[in-house]
Write a protein that holds these residues in place. Structure first.
Motif, PDB file in Angstrom:
ATOM      1  N   ARG A  15     -22.874  -5.104  -0.498  1.00 18.27           N
ATOM      2  CA  ARG A  15     -22.520  -3.760  -0.028  1.00 18.27           C
ATOM      3  C   ARG A  15     -21.240  -3.282  -0.713  1.00 18.27           C
ATOM      4  O   ARG A  15     -21.159  -2.165  -1.211  1.00 18.27           O
ATOM      5  CB  ARG A  15     -22.365  -3.762   1.491  1.00 18.27           C
ATOM      6  N   GLU A  16     -20.232  -4.146  -0.772  1.00 18.27           N
ATOM      7  CA  GLU A  16     -18.959  -3.786  -1.397  1.00 18.27           C
ATOM      8  C   GLU A  16     -19.128  -3.535  -2.890  1.00 18.27           C
ATOM      9  O   GLU A  16     -18.517  -2.621  -3.450  1.00 18.27           O
ATOM     10  CB  GLU A  16     -17.900  -4.849  -1.127  1.00 18.27           C
ATOM     11  N   ASP A  17     -19.960  -4.330  -3.539  1.00 12.38           N
ATOM     12  CA  ASP A  17     -20.232  -4.132  -4.965  1.00 12.38           C
ATOM     13  C   ASP A  17     -20.881  -2.771  -5.193  1.00 12.38           C
ATOM     14  O   ASP A  17     -20.500  -2.028  -6.097  1.00 12.38           O
ATOM     15  CB  ASP A  17     -21.135  -5.250  -5.497  1.00 12.38           C
ATOM     16  N   TYR A  18     -21.870  -2.443  -4.369  1.00 10.20           N
ATOM     17  CA  TYR A  18     -22.531  -1.138  -4.501  1.00 10.20           C
ATOM     18  C   TYR A  18     -21.533   0.004  -4.305  1.00 10.20           C
ATOM     19  O   TYR A  18     -21.483   0.943  -5.098  1.00 10.20           O
ATOM     20  CB  TYR A  18     -23.681  -1.013  -3.495  1.00 10.20           C
ATOM     21  N   LEU A  19     -20.739  -0.074  -3.252  1.00 12.67           N
ATOM     22  CA  LEU A  19     -19.777   1.001  -2.966  1.00 12.67           C
ATOM     23  C   LEU A  19     -18.714   1.115  -4.054  1.00 12.67           C
ATOM     24  O   LEU A  19     -18.255   2.226  -4.356  1.00 12.67           O
ATOM     25  CB  LEU A  19     -19.125   0.783  -1.600  1.00 12.67           C
ATOM     26  N   ALA A  20     -18.345   0.013  -4.659  1.00 13.24           N
ATOM     27  CA  ALA A  20     -17.347   0.048  -5.733  1.00 13.24           C
ATOM     28  C   ALA A  20     -17.901   0.722  -6.986  1.00 13.24           C
ATOM     29  O   ALA A  20     -17.157   1.356  -7.736  1.00 13.24           O
ATOM     30  CB  ALA A  20     -16.878  -1.368  -6.060  1.00 13.24           C
ATOM     31  N   ARG A  21     -19.200   0.615  -7.197  1.00  6.23           N
ATOM     32  CA  ARG A  21     -19.811   1.179  -8.409  1.00  6.23           C
ATOM     33  C   ARG A  21     -20.356   2.590  -8.252  1.00  6.23           C
ATOM     34  O   ARG A  21     -20.722   3.219  -9.238  1.00  6.23           O
ATOM     35  CB  ARG A  21     -20.945   0.261  -8.889  1.00  6.23           C
ATOM     36  N   HIS A  22     -20.443   3.086  -7.005  1.00 10.75           N
ATOM     37  CA  HIS A  22     -21.030   4.407  -6.765  1.00 10.75           C
ATOM     38  C   HIS A  22     -20.065   5.288  -5.977  1.00 10.75           C
ATOM     39  O   HIS A  22     -19.708   4.948  -4.850  1.00 10.75           O
ATOM     40  CB  HIS A  22     -22.346   4.271  -5.994  1.00 10.75           C
ATOM     41  N   PRO A  23     -19.689   6.420  -6.543  1.00 11.78           N
ATOM     42  CA  PRO A  23     -18.783   7.319  -5.807  1.00 11.78           C
ATOM     43  C   PRO A  23     -19.495   7.953  -4.614  1.00 11.78           C
ATOM     44  O   PRO A  23     -20.713   8.130  -4.621  1.00 11.78           O
ATOM     45  CB  PRO A  23     -18.402   8.374  -6.845  1.00 11.78           C
ATOM     46  N   LEU A  24     -18.719   8.276  -3.592  1.00 10.65           N
ATOM     47  CA  LEU A  24     -19.254   8.976  -2.422  1.00 10.65           C
ATOM     48  C   LEU A  24     -19.012  10.469  -2.648  1.00 10.65           C
ATOM     49  O   LEU A  24     -17.873  10.921  -2.638  1.00 10.65           O
ATOM     50  CB  LEU A  24     -18.564   8.484  -1.145  1.00 10.65           C
ATOM     51  N   ASN A  25     -20.074  11.208  -2.890  1.00  6.96           N
ATOM     52  CA  ASN A  25     -19.967  12.618  -3.224  1.00  6.96           C
ATOM     53  C   ASN A  25     -19.950  13.497  -1.985  1.00  6.96           C
ATOM     54  O   ASN A  25     -20.732  13.293  -1.055  1.00  6.96           O
ATOM     55  CB  ASN A  25     -21.121  13.033  -4.142  1.00  6.96           C
ATOM     56  N   ASP A  26     -19.118  14.490  -2.009  1.00  4.97           N
ATOM     57  CA  ASP A  26     -18.954  15.449  -0.921  1.00  4.97           C
ATOM     58  C   ASP A  26     -20.085  16.486  -1.007  1.00  4.97           C
ATOM     59  O   ASP A  26     -19.992  17.453  -1.751  1.00  4.97           O
ATOM     60  CB  ASP A  26     -17.580  16.115  -1.058  1.00  4.97           C
ATOM     61  N   LEU A  27     -21.157  16.275  -0.248  1.00  3.81           N
ATOM     62  CA  LEU A  27     -22.322  17.163  -0.306  1.00  3.81           C
ATOM     63  C   LEU A  27     -22.261  18.286   0.721  1.00  3.81           C
ATOM     64  O   LEU A  27     -22.787  19.362   0.485  1.00  3.81           O
ATOM     65  CB  LEU A  27     -23.606  16.351  -0.107  1.00  3.81           C
ATOM     66  N   THR A  28     -21.685  18.015   1.891  1.00  2.00           N
ATOM     67  CA  THR A  28     -21.548  19.012   2.964  1.00  2.00           C
ATOM     68  C   THR A  28     -20.190  18.793   3.626  1.00  2.00           C
ATOM     69  O   THR A  28     -19.533  17.782   3.372  1.00  2.00           O
ATOM     70  CB  THR A  28     -22.649  18.869   4.042  1.00  2.00           C
ATOM     71  N   PRO A  29     -19.785  19.692   4.509  1.00  2.00           N
ATOM     72  CA  PRO A  29     -18.531  19.464   5.236  1.00  2.00           C
ATOM     73  C   PRO A  29     -18.574  18.211   6.122  1.00  2.00           C
ATOM     74  O   PRO A  29     -17.535  17.716   6.540  1.00  2.00           O
ATOM     75  CB  PRO A  29     -18.387  20.719   6.104  1.00  2.00           C
ATOM     76  N   HIS A  30     -19.772  17.686   6.377  1.00  2.00           N
ATOM     77  CA  HIS A  30     -19.931  16.521   7.253  1.00  2.00           C
ATOM     78  C   HIS A  30     -20.065  15.202   6.491  1.00  2.00           C
ATOM     79  O   HIS A  30     -20.135  14.143   7.110  1.00  2.00           O
ATOM     80  CB  HIS A  30     -21.157  16.708   8.145  1.00  2.00           C
ATOM     81  N   THR A  31     -20.143  15.270   5.171  1.00  2.00           N
ATOM     82  CA  THR A  31     -20.333  14.063   4.371  1.00  2.00           C
ATOM     83  C   THR A  31     -19.122  13.145   4.476  1.00  2.00           C
ATOM     84  O   THR A  31     -17.980  13.594   4.345  1.00  2.00           O
ATOM     85  CB  THR A  31     -20.555  14.422   2.887  1.00  2.00           C
ATOM     86  N   VAL A  32     -19.385  11.869   4.689  1.00  2.00           N
ATOM     87  CA  VAL A  32     -18.327  10.868   4.739  1.00  2.00           C
ATOM     88  C   VAL A  32     -18.067  10.411   3.305  1.00  2.00           C
ATOM     89  O   VAL A  32     -18.956   9.857   2.661  1.00  2.00           O
ATOM     90  CB  VAL A  32     -18.729   9.670   5.619  1.00  2.00           C
ATOM     91  N   VAL A  33     -16.858  10.667   2.803  1.00  2.00           N
ATOM     92  CA  VAL A  33     -16.531  10.294   1.431  1.00  2.00           C
ATOM     93  C   VAL A  33     -15.467   9.194   1.361  1.00  2.00           C
ATOM     94  O   VAL A  33     -15.120   8.742   0.280  1.00  2.00           O
ATOM     95  CB  VAL A  33     -16.078  11.518   0.597  1.00  2.00           C
ATOM     96  N   ASP A  34     -14.982   8.754   2.496  1.00  2.00           N
ATOM     97  CA  ASP A  34     -14.026   7.659   2.555  1.00  2.00           C
ATOM     98  C   ASP A  34     -14.785   6.363   2.838  1.00  2.00           C
ATOM     99  O   ASP A  34     -15.504   6.261   3.837  1.00  2.00           O
ATOM    100  CB  ASP A  34     -12.997   7.941   3.663  1.00  2.00           C
ATOM    101  N   ARG A  35     -14.652   5.386   1.957  1.00  2.00           N
ATOM    102  CA  ARG A  35     -15.407   4.139   2.098  1.00  2.00           C
ATOM    103  C   ARG A  35     -15.131   3.432   3.432  1.00  2.00           C
ATOM    104  O   ARG A  35     -16.026   2.874   4.046  1.00  2.00           O
ATOM    105  CB  ARG A  35     -15.099   3.208   0.931  1.00  2.00           C
ATOM    106  N   ARG A  36     -13.895   3.447   3.867  1.00  2.00           N
ATOM    107  CA  ARG A  36     -13.549   2.791   5.128  1.00  2.00           C
ATOM    108  C   ARG A  36     -14.269   3.470   6.299  1.00  2.00           C
ATOM    109  O   ARG A  36     -14.838   2.804   7.158  1.00  2.00           O
ATOM    110  CB  ARG A  36     -12.042   2.827   5.355  1.00  2.00           C
ATOM    111  N   ARG A  37     -14.261   4.798   6.320  1.00  2.00           N
ATOM    112  CA  ARG A  37     -14.961   5.520   7.390  1.00  2.00           C
ATOM    113  C   ARG A  37     -16.463   5.263   7.318  1.00  2.00           C
ATOM    114  O   ARG A  37     -17.131   5.136   8.350  1.00  2.00           O
ATOM    115  CB  ARG A  37     -14.686   7.020   7.294  1.00  2.00           C
ATOM    116  N   LEU A  38     -17.005   5.210   6.101  1.00  3.70           N
ATOM    117  CA  LEU A  38     -18.434   4.935   5.957  1.00  3.70           C
ATOM    118  C   LEU A  38     -18.760   3.559   6.516  1.00  3.70           C
ATOM    119  O   LEU A  38     -19.714   3.410   7.281  1.00  3.70           O
ATOM    120  CB  LEU A  38     -18.870   5.028   4.490  1.00  3.70           C
ATOM    121  N   ARG A  39     -17.972   2.554   6.170  1.00  2.00           N
ATOM    122  CA  ARG A  39     -18.211   1.207   6.693  1.00  2.00           C
ATOM    123  C   ARG A  39     -18.186   1.211   8.220  1.00  2.00           C
ATOM    124  O   ARG A  39     -18.998   0.544   8.860  1.00  2.00           O
ATOM    125  CB  ARG A  39     -17.152   0.241   6.164  1.00  2.00           C
TER     126      ARG A  39
END
Length: 107
Positions: A15-39
């Motif tokens: 999971r950490e490897d995947y998150l390190a290699r893929h950015p979290l894109n801001d698609l809507t005002p509700h999208t979680v883009v912080d890895r810690r919050r996503l976890r």
């Protein structure tokens, strides 16, 4: 919800490897883009995942884990926010995902 469900099933290093290699894109005002919050928002590996307008405004998704000896997946339902609040067939989705898991394991 599909992505959250799959991420939740992965072992922590994968999971950490995947998150390190893929950015979290801001698609809507509700999208979680912080890895810690996503976890923090990932469901238990065997629980349902919910996307509350994080991928697209006006769209909600519910996903159940699908697992086999060879890997993980997810079965999802996409609907409007109002429909998901009213009558979500949560147990039916879990049951279907379990049946898909068994069917894939038999093949």
């Amino acid at each position: 919800a599909l992505g959250k469900s799959i991420l939740a099933q992965l072992p922590a290093p994968e999971r950490e490897d995947y998150l390190a290699r893929h950015p979290l894109n801001d698609l809507t005002p509700h999208t979680v883009v912080d890895r810690r919050r996503l976890r923090d928002r990932l469901p238990a590996p065997d629980a349902l995942a919910v996307d509350d307008e994080e991928y697209a405004v006006g769209v909600r998704c519910l996903a159940a884990p699908v697992t086999t000896a060879d890997g993980v997946g997810s079965l999802g339902v996409v609907t409007s926010p109002a429909s998901l609040r009213r009558d979500v067939p949560r147990q039916r989705l879990r049951s279907c995902a379990s049946r898909v898991s068994r069917a894939l394991s038999l093949g």
